[in-house]
Design an enzyme around this catalytic site. Structure first.
Site, PDB file in Angstrom:
ATOM      1  N   ASP A   1     -16.279  -8.233  26.428  1.00 20.92           N
ATOM      2  CA  ASP A   1     -15.835  -6.844  26.555  1.00 20.92           C
ATOM      3  C   ASP A   1     -15.806  -6.400  28.013  1.00 20.92           C
ATOM      4  OD1 ASP A   1     -15.363  -6.475  23.849  1.00 20.92           O
ATOM      5  OD2 ASP A   1     -17.447  -5.955  23.441  1.00 20.92           O
TER       6      ASP A   1
ATOM      7  N   ARG B   1     -29.112  -7.250  17.796  1.00 17.69           N
ATOM      8  CA  ARG B   1     -29.994  -6.979  18.933  1.00 17.69           C
ATOM      9  C   ARG B   1     -31.332  -7.683  18.695  1.00 17.69           C
ATOM     10  NH1 ARG B   1     -25.833  -5.661  20.678  1.00 17.69           N
ATOM     11  NH2 ARG B   1     -25.137  -3.646  21.465  1.00 17.69           N
TER      12      ARG B   1
ATOM     13  N   LYS C   1      -8.647  -4.752  15.262  1.00 16.19           N
ATOM     14  CA  LYS C   1      -8.947  -3.764  14.196  1.00 16.19           C
ATOM     15  C   LYS C   1      -7.712  -2.927  13.867  1.00 16.19           C
ATOM     16  CE  LYS C   1     -13.847  -3.330  15.372  1.00 16.19           C
ATOM     17  NZ  LYS C   1     -13.879  -3.966  16.716  1.00 16.19           N
TER      18      LYS C   1
ATOM     19  N   THR D   1     -20.288  -0.733  12.980  1.00 12.84           N
ATOM     20  CA  THR D   1     -21.751  -0.762  13.125  1.00 12.84           C
ATOM     21  C   THR D   1     -22.263   0.355  14.026  1.00 12.84           C
ATOM     22  OG1 THR D   1     -21.322  -2.476  14.752  1.00 12.84           O
ATOM     23  CG2 THR D   1     -22.142  -3.203  12.631  1.00 12.84           C
TER      24      THR D   1
ATOM     25  N   HIS E   1      -5.003  -0.751  12.113  1.00 16.74           N
ATOM     26  CA  HIS E   1      -5.123   0.296  11.086  1.00 16.74           C
ATOM     27  C   HIS E   1      -3.881   1.171  11.198  1.00 16.74           C
ATOM     28  CE1 HIS E   1      -7.954   3.541   9.162  1.00 16.74           C
ATOM     29  NE2 HIS E   1      -6.907   3.263   8.425  1.00 16.74           N
ATOM     30  N   ASP E   2      -2.860   0.855  10.382  1.00 12.79           N
ATOM     31  CA  ASP E   2      -1.599   1.599  10.478  1.00 12.79           C
ATOM     32  C   ASP E   2      -0.866   1.420   9.151  1.00 12.79           C
ATOM     33  OD1 ASP E   2       0.767   2.851  11.541  1.00 12.79           O
ATOM     34  OD2 ASP E   2       0.135   2.224  13.542  1.00 12.79           O
TER      35      ASP E   2
ATOM     36  N   ASP F   1      -9.916  -9.406  18.136  1.00 10.30           N
ATOM     37  CA  ASP F   1     -10.424  -8.289  17.321  1.00 10.30           C
ATOM     38  C   ASP F   1      -9.712  -6.992  17.698  1.00 10.30           C
ATOM     39  OD1 ASP F   1     -12.049  -6.720  15.700  1.00 10.30           O
ATOM     40  OD2 ASP F   1     -13.660  -6.594  17.178  1.00 10.30           O
TER      41      ASP F   1
ATOM     42  N   GLY G   1     -22.218  -9.049  22.183  1.00 11.00           N
ATOM     43  CA  GLY G   1     -21.584  -8.745  23.463  1.00 11.00           C
ATOM     44  C   GLY G   1     -22.615  -8.554  24.544  1.00 11.00           C
ATOM     45  N   ARG G   2     -22.918  -7.283  24.844  1.00  4.48           N
ATOM     46  CA  ARG G   2     -23.745  -6.940  26.000  1.00  4.48           C
ATOM     47  C   ARG G   2     -25.071  -7.685  26.131  1.00  4.48           C
ATOM     48  NH1 ARG G   2     -22.718  -0.797  24.536  1.00  4.48           N
ATOM     49  NH2 ARG G   2     -22.622  -1.884  22.541  1.00  4.48           N
TER      50      ARG G   2
ATOM     51  N   THR H   1       3.972  -1.653   9.933  1.00 10.05           N
ATOM     52  CA  THR H   1       3.556  -1.797  11.337  1.00 10.05           C
ATOM     53  C   THR H   1       2.501  -2.886  11.493  1.00 10.05           C
ATOM     54  OG1 THR H   1       4.041   0.537  11.655  1.00 10.05           O
ATOM     55  CG2 THR H   1       2.635  -0.488  13.316  1.00 10.05           C
TER      56      THR H   1
ATOM     57  N   LYS I   1     -14.717 -13.659  21.566  1.00 11.04           N
ATOM     58  CA  LYS I   1     -13.997 -12.535  20.974  1.00 11.04           C
ATOM     59  C   LYS I   1     -13.275 -11.757  22.058  1.00 11.04           C
ATOM     60  CE  LYS I   1     -15.059  -8.372  19.928  1.00 11.04           C
ATOM     61  NZ  LYS I   1     -15.155  -7.027  19.385  1.00 11.04           N
TER      62      LYS I   1
HETATM   63  O1  C5P Z   1     -22.069  -5.382  23.080  1.00 10.98           O
HETATM   64  P1  C5P Z   1     -22.197  -5.464  21.586  1.00 10.98           P
HETATM   65  O2  C5P Z   1     -23.077  -6.598  21.108  1.00 10.98           O
HETATM   66  O3  C5P Z   1     -22.537  -4.144  20.943  1.00 10.98           O
HETATM   67  O4  C5P Z   1     -20.722  -5.844  21.108  1.00 10.98           O
HETATM   68  C1  C5P Z   1     -20.367  -5.894  19.735  1.00 10.98           C
HETATM   69  C2  C5P Z   1     -18.920  -6.233  19.603  1.00 10.98           C
HETATM   70  O5  C5P Z   1     -18.579  -6.266  18.212  1.00 10.98           O
HETATM   71  C3  C5P Z   1     -17.971  -5.231  20.261  1.00 10.98           C
HETATM   72  O6  C5P Z   1     -16.930  -5.991  20.870  1.00 10.98           O
HETATM   73  C4  C5P Z   1     -17.403  -4.414  19.113  1.00 10.98           C
HETATM   74  O7  C5P Z   1     -16.061  -4.056  19.318  1.00 10.98           O
HETATM   75  C5  C5P Z   1     -17.499  -5.385  17.930  1.00 10.98           C
HETATM   76  N1  C5P Z   1     -17.627  -4.772  16.609  1.00 10.98           N
HETATM   77  C6  C5P Z   1     -18.651  -3.912  16.289  1.00 10.98           C
HETATM   78  N2  C5P Z   1     -18.696  -3.348  15.023  1.00 10.98           N
HETATM   79  C7  C5P Z   1     -17.776  -3.661  14.104  1.00 10.98           C
HETATM   80  C8  C5P Z   1     -16.751  -4.558  14.429  1.00 10.98           C
HETATM   81  C9  C5P Z   1     -16.714  -5.119  15.705  1.00 10.98           C
HETATM   82  O8  C5P Z   1     -19.523  -3.652  17.105  1.00 10.98           O
HETATM   83  N3  C5P Z   1     -17.851  -3.186  12.882  1.00 10.98           N
END
Ligand code: C5P
Length: 217
Positions: free
Chosen positions: A11, A172, A62, A115, A64-65, A60, A200-201, A69, A33
């Site tokens: 990200d 986490r 997501k 989430t 939604h349309d 990813d 991600g982070r 489309t 991702k």
């Molecule tokens: O940094 P972090 O671990 O929060 O990143 C989670 C990743 O998962 C992000 O790229 C976010 O877009 C994705 N995601 C999410 N919840 C969802 C679907 C995808 O956090 N329901």
């Protein structure tokens, strides 16, 4: 289904930063991702780079349309080397059907409830309890030809009979106060049946990315 359990979310909007993170990753160990931020800013350049480095890509977006489309967007995505992609289950039965008809070899995952949304916020927005909304979306997914679901680890308890791929973000291993609300640790998520976790982070911001990869794998 890919045998790599960990999906690292790249990200960032910056190609060099994405490349720097990727330099610590092994394509045999994890998938990557590409989400909205990176795709909108770097488009096919990043997808081509990741392909050249032999990474399996989860795009990813997501979607939604309206059905037409979404279906046309999935047709356009076919030109990339993508392994999995996402649509929102809230787009409804017809949209999901149109999407699965054009997804081709790309595995199509349905996002249930983000989430980052708390149970309270869901009740305020939709006027029904969180678990009712989740069960409804699950019912819609089960009647469709979708390949898998994206949900938090808290919802894995409802997916024991679900045959598709279970992808779980909101992971986490250390307590942090950020935008993710429905979180769990990687070991708990795997134990509850997640096929893949998306992180991600906690990985991309770490000073020792390799160490974090081992921790979350
Ligand atoms: O940094 P972090 O671990 O929060 O990143 C989670 C990743 O998962 C992000 O790229 C976010 O877009 C994705 N995601 C999410 N919840 C969802 C679907 C995808 O956090 N329901």
């Amino acid at each position: 289904m890919s045998n790599k359990r960990l999906i690292v979310a790249l990200d960032t909007n910056n190609f060099s930063k994405a490349k720097e993170i990727v330099s610590h990753l092994n394509p045999e160990q994890c998938m990557v991702k590409v989400g909205l931020e990176l795709f909108i800013s770097q488009r096919e350049k990043i997808l081509e780079y990741l392909t050249s480095e032999n990474f399996e890509i989860f795009l990813d977006l997501k979607l939604h349309d309206i059905p037409n489309t979404v279906s046309k967007a999935l047709e356009a995505i076919q030109e990339f080397n993508i392994s999995m992609t996402t649509i929102h289950l809230k787009g409804g039965k017809d949209m999901i059907k149109a999407a699965s008809e054009t997804a081709g070899d790309i595995r199509l995952l349905g996002v249930s409830i983000l989430t980052s949304l708390s149970e309270n916020e869901i009740e305020l927005t939709y006027g029904i309890p969180f678990s009712n909304l989740f069960q409804r979306l699950l019912g819609i997914a089960q009647e469709s030809k979708i390949d898998g679901l994206v949900c938090s680890s808290h919802e894995l308890q409802y997916l024991k009979e679900f045959k598709g791929i279970k992808v779980v973000p909101g992971i986490r291993n250390q307590v942090v106060d950020d935008d993710q609300k429905r979180v769990m640790s990687s070991s708990e998520a795997y134990a509850l049946g997640a096929d893949h976790i998306v992180v991600g982070r906690p990985i991309t911001d770490a000073s020792d990315i390799q160490k974090k990869i081992m921790e979350y794998s």
